[in-house]
Write a protein that holds these residues in place. Sequence first.
Motif, PDB file in Angstrom:
ATOM      1  N   GLU A   1       0.840  -1.197   0.000  1.00 26.76           N
ATOM      2  CA  GLU A   1       0.000   0.000   0.000  1.00 26.76           C
ATOM      3  C   GLU A   1       0.876   1.248   0.000  1.00 26.76           C
ATOM      4  O   GLU A   1       0.601   2.223  -0.697  1.00 26.76           O
ATOM      5  N   ARG A   2       1.943   1.205   0.790  1.00 24.48           N
ATOM      6  CA  ARG A   2       2.882   2.335   0.858  1.00 24.48           C
ATOM      7  C   ARG A   2       3.473   2.602  -0.512  1.00 24.48           C
ATOM      8  O   ARG A   2       3.528   3.732  -0.964  1.00 24.48           O
ATOM      9  N   GLN A   3       3.926   1.537  -1.159  1.00 25.71           N
ATOM     10  CA  GLN A   3       4.500   1.689  -2.501  1.00 25.71           C
ATOM     11  C   GLN A   3       3.488   2.277  -3.481  1.00 25.71           C
ATOM     12  O   GLN A   3       3.809   3.120  -4.293  1.00 25.71           O
ATOM     13  N   ARG A   4       2.257   1.789  -3.377  1.00 25.25           N
ATOM     14  CA  ARG A   4       1.206   2.247  -4.283  1.00 25.25           C
ATOM     15  C   ARG A   4       0.971   3.747  -4.134  1.00 25.25           C
ATOM     16  O   ARG A   4       0.936   4.495  -5.120  1.00 25.25           O
ATOM     17  N   VAL A   5       0.855   4.169  -2.889  1.00 30.43           N
ATOM     18  CA  VAL A   5       0.573   5.579  -2.604  1.00 30.43           C
ATOM     19  C   VAL A   5       1.719   6.479  -3.093  1.00 30.43           C
ATOM     20  O   VAL A   5       1.483   7.553  -3.663  1.00 30.43           O
ATOM     21  N   LEU A   6       2.938   6.034  -2.898  1.00 30.14           N
ATOM     22  CA  LEU A   6       4.081   6.849  -3.342  1.00 30.14           C
ATOM     23  C   LEU A   6       4.180   6.872  -4.862  1.00 30.14           C
ATOM     24  O   LEU A   6       4.515   7.892  -5.460  1.00 30.14           O
ATOM     25  N   LYS A   7       3.865   5.732  -5.461  1.00 27.49           N
ATOM     26  CA  LYS A   7       3.913   5.668  -6.930  1.00 27.49           C
ATOM     27  C   LYS A   7       2.902   6.644  -7.553  1.00 27.49           C
ATOM     28  O   LYS A   7       3.197   7.316  -8.546  1.00 27.49           O
ATOM     29  N   GLU A   8       1.727   6.719  -6.947  1.00 27.24           N
ATOM     30  CA  GLU A   8       0.706   7.647  -7.457  1.00 27.24           C
ATOM     31  C   GLU A   8       1.188   9.090  -7.443  1.00 27.24           C
ATOM     32  O   GLU A   8       0.902   9.866  -8.354  1.00 27.24           O
ATOM     33  N   ILE A   9       1.899   9.449  -6.365  1.00 29.44           N
ATOM     34  CA  ILE A   9       2.383  10.837  -6.281  1.00 29.44           C
ATOM     35  C   ILE A   9       3.391  11.097  -7.396  1.00 29.44           C
ATOM     36  O   ILE A   9       3.354  12.133  -8.055  1.00 29.44           O
ATOM     37  N   THR A  10       4.283  10.138  -7.607  1.00 27.94           N
ATOM     38  CA  THR A  10       5.237  10.277  -8.707  1.00 27.94           C
ATOM     39  C   THR A  10       4.505  10.450 -10.034  1.00 27.94           C
ATOM     40  O   THR A  10       4.878  11.282 -10.862  1.00 27.94           O
ATOM     41  N   GLU A  11       3.445   9.667 -10.209  1.00 29.44           N
ATOM     42  CA  GLU A  11       2.705   9.731 -11.482  1.00 29.44           C
ATOM     43  C   GLU A  11       2.008  11.080 -11.709  1.00 29.44           C
ATOM     44  O   GLU A  11       2.071  11.630 -12.803  1.00 29.44           O
ATOM     45  N   VAL A  12       1.352  11.591 -10.671  1.00 33.13           N
ATOM     46  CA  VAL A  12       0.675  12.877 -10.890  1.00 33.13           C
ATOM     47  C   VAL A  12       1.704  14.002 -11.043  1.00 33.13           C
ATOM     48  O   VAL A  12       1.471  14.980 -11.758  1.00 33.13           O
ATOM     49  N   PHE A  13       2.857  13.851 -10.398  1.00 35.95           N
ATOM     50  CA  PHE A  13       3.920  14.847 -10.580  1.00 35.95           C
ATOM     51  C   PHE A  13       4.402  14.807 -12.029  1.00 35.95           C
ATOM     52  O   PHE A  13       4.547  15.842 -12.683  1.00 35.95           O
ATOM     53  N   GLU A  14       4.653  13.613 -12.528  1.00 36.87           N
ATOM     54  CA  GLU A  14       5.126  13.487 -13.912  1.00 36.87           C
ATOM     55  C   GLU A  14       4.104  14.091 -14.880  1.00 36.87           C
ATOM     56  O   GLU A  14       4.465  14.837 -15.790  1.00 36.87           O
ATOM     57  N   MET A  15       2.840  13.765 -14.659  1.00 40.46           N
ATOM     58  CA  MET A  15       1.798  14.280 -15.552  1.00 40.46           C
ATOM     59  C   MET A  15       1.698  15.804 -15.449  1.00 40.46           C
ATOM     60  O   MET A  15       1.460  16.485 -16.445  1.00 40.46           O
ATOM     61  N   SER A  16       1.905  16.334 -14.256  1.00 38.26           N
ATOM     62  CA  SER A  16       1.781  17.790 -14.072  1.00 38.26           C
ATOM     63  C   SER A  16       2.828  18.538 -14.892  1.00 38.26           C
ATOM     64  O   SER A  16       2.654  19.702 -15.215  1.00 38.26           O
ATOM     65  N   ASN A  17       3.907  17.862 -15.216  1.00 36.90           N
ATOM     66  CA  ASN A  17       4.918  18.481 -16.071  1.00 36.90           C
ATOM     67  C   ASN A  17       4.470  18.516 -17.529  1.00 36.90           C
ATOM     68  O   ASN A  17       5.069  19.198 -18.349  1.00 36.90           O
ATOM     69  N   LYS A  18       3.427  17.745 -17.826  1.00 32.51           N
ATOM     70  CA  LYS A  18       3.025  17.604 -19.232  1.00 32.51           C
ATOM     71  C   LYS A  18       1.771  18.380 -19.586  1.00 32.51           C
ATOM     72  O   LYS A  18       1.477  18.572 -20.753  1.00 32.51           O
ATOM     73  N   VAL A  19       0.966  18.749 -18.593  1.00 33.92           N
ATOM     74  CA  VAL A  19      -0.277  19.447 -18.942  1.00 33.92           C
ATOM     75  C   VAL A  19      -0.270  20.879 -18.418  1.00 33.92           C
ATOM     76  O   VAL A  19       0.556  21.254 -17.635  1.00 33.92           O
TER      77      VAL A  19
END
Lengths: 89, 89, 89, 89
Positions: free
Chosen positions: A71-89
């Motif tokens: 669960e910890r890994q999942r939650v941290l991965k999500e933050i990385t993903e929205v950060f990455e996407m925020s660089n694109k939109v």
Amino acid sequence: MDNENTLRRLKTVEGHLRGVIRMVEEDTYCIDVIRQIQAIDAALNKVSTQILENHLNSCVITAIQGTDKKERQRVLKEITEVFEMSNKV
Amino acid sequence: MDNENTLRRLKTVEGHLRGVIRMVEEDTYCIDVIRQIQAIDAALNKVSTQILENHLNSCVITAIQGTDKKERQRVLKEITEVFEMSNKV
Amino acid sequence: MDNENTLRRLKTVEGHLRGVIRMVEEDTYCIDVIRQIQAIDAALNKVSTQILENHLNSCVITAIQGTDKKERQRVLKEITEVFEMSNKV
Amino acid sequence: MDNENTLRRLKTVEGHLRGVIRMVEEDTYCIDVIRQIQAIDAALNKVSTQILENHLNSCVITAIQGTDKKERQRVLKEITEVFEMSNKV
């Protein structure tokens, strides 16, 4: 309650967007429409940031202090993903 | 070691940037230069995302599992800040 | 008529935004809300691009082919400005 | 000459980037590295904007005032494309 604040901001954005739709219907000068859309973008970014802040201070703390490593890994991965996407939109 | 990967990517970006400088020196067509700069931007965003991922999986976990509440708040606030900034650059 | 296409897209975005407001009212998971907001951002960027394309192929051609140098400068300056802003939002 | 200005800015960015590489080599705090990368992003956006401005005031004017309709379309299409991409990086 934090949701109230988020909702209020989103409803303001909705009003802003409806204004832009009217501008297009009334054939407003293109550049002025683009500028208003960019203002909406900026407002949405603020909403996202606020939601992320709430998320970090609730779900993320709970997950990281919890015992479920997946669960910890999942939650941290999500933050990385929205950060990455925020660089694109 | 994760730093190695980050360093390698940054040095690739450095080579790319030097190529863009040469393009400008040789009066390359403007739009081609802009496109290369945008490619560098995209590469830098990937580096940032990778660094954030490492950070979440080390410092952030340590801070949140630690007993220092102020430190926890500081670490979470920083993530909110870089997320907000990522929407702007 | 191109406005029709722009309007249709903006109304789709409006529907999407209303969906996000409902998500927040129903306490949907934060990250899912952020992802939907990022999708709206991406859709708005497409609308802006489309409006700019129309603008370039109408007003900008007229201004540049016209004899009013100040008007030409104004129109080109606006494009630079919305480009600069697009890097920030 | 405008290229001089662009070159000077790009070389400043190169120095900045080399500083970031050193920071990673010296194990600087992750968030500080991300902030410096975001500052580089912002500087590159300014360079792109400047290059576009020069381009609009030279090639674009020439193409639009010229008689080659295909060339005019090509030049305007490129601007739309870099604008669209600028929303993504």
